[in-house]
Motif scaffolding. Sequence first.
Motif, mmCIF file in Angstrom:
data_model
loop_
_atom_site.group_PDB
_atom_site.id
_atom_site.type_symbol
_atom_site.label_atom_id
_atom_site.label_comp_id
_atom_site.label_asym_id
_atom_site.label_seq_id
_atom_site.Cartn_x
_atom_site.Cartn_y
_atom_site.Cartn_z
ATOM 1 N N UNK A 113 0.864 -1.187 0.000
ATOM 2 C CA UNK A 113 0.000 0.000 0.000
ATOM 3 C C UNK A 113 0.902 1.239 0.000
ATOM 4 N N UNK A 114 1.018 1.920 -1.140
ATOM 5 C CA UNK A 114 1.875 3.103 -1.203
ATOM 6 C C UNK A 114 1.468 4.154 -0.172
ATOM 7 N N UNK A 129 -9.726 -8.922 2.785
ATOM 8 C CA UNK A 129 -11.030 -9.420 2.326
ATOM 9 C C UNK A 129 -10.838 -10.731 1.565
ATOM 10 N N UNK A 130 -11.907 -11.208 0.955
ATOM 11 C CA UNK A 130 -11.858 -12.522 0.284
ATOM 12 C C UNK A 130 -10.938 -12.512 -0.929
ATOM 13 N N UNK A 131 -10.585 -11.333 -1.428
ATOM 14 C CA UNK A 131 -9.648 -11.225 -2.562
ATOM 15 C C UNK A 131 -8.237 -10.869 -2.106
ATOM 16 N N UNK A 132 -7.985 -10.998 -0.817
ATOM 17 C CA UNK A 132 -6.683 -10.689 -0.223
ATOM 18 C C UNK A 132 -6.345 -9.199 -0.269
ATOM 19 N N UNK A 133 -7.319 -8.366 -0.468
ATOM 20 C CA UNK A 133 -7.039 -6.928 -0.412
ATOM 21 C C UNK A 133 -7.077 -6.468 1.047
ATOM 22 N N UNK A 134 -6.204 -5.494 1.405
ATOM 23 C CA UNK A 134 -6.112 -5.110 2.820
ATOM 24 C C UNK A 134 -7.352 -4.360 3.309
ATOM 25 N N UNK A 135 -7.697 -4.657 4.551
ATOM 26 C CA UNK A 135 -8.847 -4.015 5.183
ATOM 27 C C UNK A 135 -8.397 -3.542 6.562
ATOM 28 N N UNK A 136 -8.790 -2.319 6.927
ATOM 29 C CA UNK A 136 -8.498 -1.797 8.265
ATOM 30 C C UNK A 136 -9.748 -1.964 9.120
ATOM 31 N N UNK A 137 -9.591 -2.590 10.287
ATOM 32 C CA UNK A 137 -10.778 -2.892 11.112
ATOM 33 C C UNK A 137 -11.375 -1.629 11.730
ATOM 34 N N UNK A 141 -9.149 5.312 12.643
ATOM 35 C CA UNK A 141 -7.825 5.527 13.252
ATOM 36 C C UNK A 141 -6.764 5.950 12.226
ATOM 37 N N UNK A 142 -7.108 5.887 10.967
ATOM 38 C CA UNK A 142 -6.140 6.271 9.923
ATOM 39 C C UNK A 142 -6.015 7.790 9.853
ATOM 40 N N UNK A 143 -4.835 8.297 9.478
ATOM 41 C CA UNK A 143 -4.708 9.750 9.305
ATOM 42 C C UNK A 143 -5.609 10.239 8.173
ATOM 43 N N UNK A 144 -6.040 11.501 8.274
ATOM 44 C CA UNK A 144 -6.956 11.997 7.237
ATOM 45 C C UNK A 144 -6.220 12.007 5.898
ATOM 46 N N UNK A 145 -6.922 11.639 4.866
ATOM 47 C CA UNK A 145 -6.338 11.583 3.530
ATOM 48 C C UNK A 145 -5.714 10.244 3.183
ATOM 49 N N UNK A 146 -5.606 9.329 4.144
ATOM 50 C CA UNK A 146 -4.996 8.025 3.856
ATOM 51 C C UNK A 146 -5.937 7.208 2.969
ATOM 52 N N UNK A 147 -5.394 6.720 1.870
ATOM 53 C CA UNK A 147 -6.203 5.913 0.939
ATOM 54 C C UNK A 147 -5.581 4.520 0.863
ATOM 55 N N UNK A 148 -6.371 3.521 1.208
ATOM 56 C CA UNK A 148 -5.860 2.137 1.176
ATOM 57 C C UNK A 148 -6.056 1.584 -0.228
ATOM 58 N N UNK A 149 -4.998 1.680 -1.018
ATOM 59 C CA UNK A 149 -5.087 1.141 -2.381
ATOM 60 C C UNK A 149 -3.853 0.278 -2.618
ATOM 61 N N UNK A 150 -4.040 -1.025 -2.587
ATOM 62 C CA UNK A 150 -2.911 -1.945 -2.726
ATOM 63 C C UNK A 150 -2.493 -2.075 -4.184
ATOM 64 N N UNK A 151 -1.183 -2.188 -4.389
ATOM 65 C CA UNK A 151 -0.670 -2.393 -5.752
ATOM 66 C C UNK A 151 0.231 -3.631 -5.764
#
Length: 232
Positions: A113-114, A129-137, A141-151
């Motif tokens: 996750x860049x 998730x079921x496709x192995x993409x990351x999920x934050x529970x 709690x993430x900083x504002x503007x944080x985008x979870x986009x896995x590459x």
Amino acid sequence: MLNRNLLDGNSEYGMSMSKRETVVQIVNIWMASDVFFQHAANPKLCEEVAQLCRTDTLRIWHDQIQYKPPVTGGPTAWHQDHPAWPIIQPADLVSAWVALDDATIENGCMWMVPGSHKWGNHQADLTSDENFMPVHKRPERLPSGAVIKAVPFEIKKGQVGYHHCMTWHGSPHNRSARKRRAIAVHYMPGHTRFEPTGRHPMEAHIEVKPGEILTGAGFPVVYNRNLEVRSS
Ligand SMILES: O=C(O)CCC(=O)C(=O)O
């Protein structure tokens, strides 16, 4: 010390695997083989890691061979490295991950996750998730503007990729007919200190006092810019 861990139950990162799934992990192979020590001390790798760490000295924290066999290669759960290493501070380590086979989506390459190395410690909240993409529970709690986009981190045999010790990363199953082998070396910049927790298995192998720079035979210097300059 050479540890060979066959991860056919719960891996180091808490991912559950079925009995048929396997990841073979060999840690600190540099201690058993000079060829692997020379790999860890490779001047080009070390110079690049030193630049990324903004340091003049690098020591090995540990190395790690990761072999995901064809078809049965199991996953490595989404994780950050440094939360597993609380006894070394600050969290400034960089790892050099060298592919020993082409690593592709099909044979279970790493995903990352860049930008996540700037978001702090979220290890306890990372899942997938079921496709192995990351999920934050607890995304609040993430900083504002944080985008979870896995590459995907697809690289060719012989190439190297670098990742910071707080970067979110993981790798799914290898369902392909191809092996996925790699060696990662986790490098400590020269200012890395020992801060014991009283609970970490490596503490038994450390000889310096709390708060001191982590030196010793188990953590050899593989790069020193000042010494290099003097010897040239
Ligand atoms: O090789 C993998 O799939 C995982 C490696 C890893 O987690 C690391 O090098 O920090």
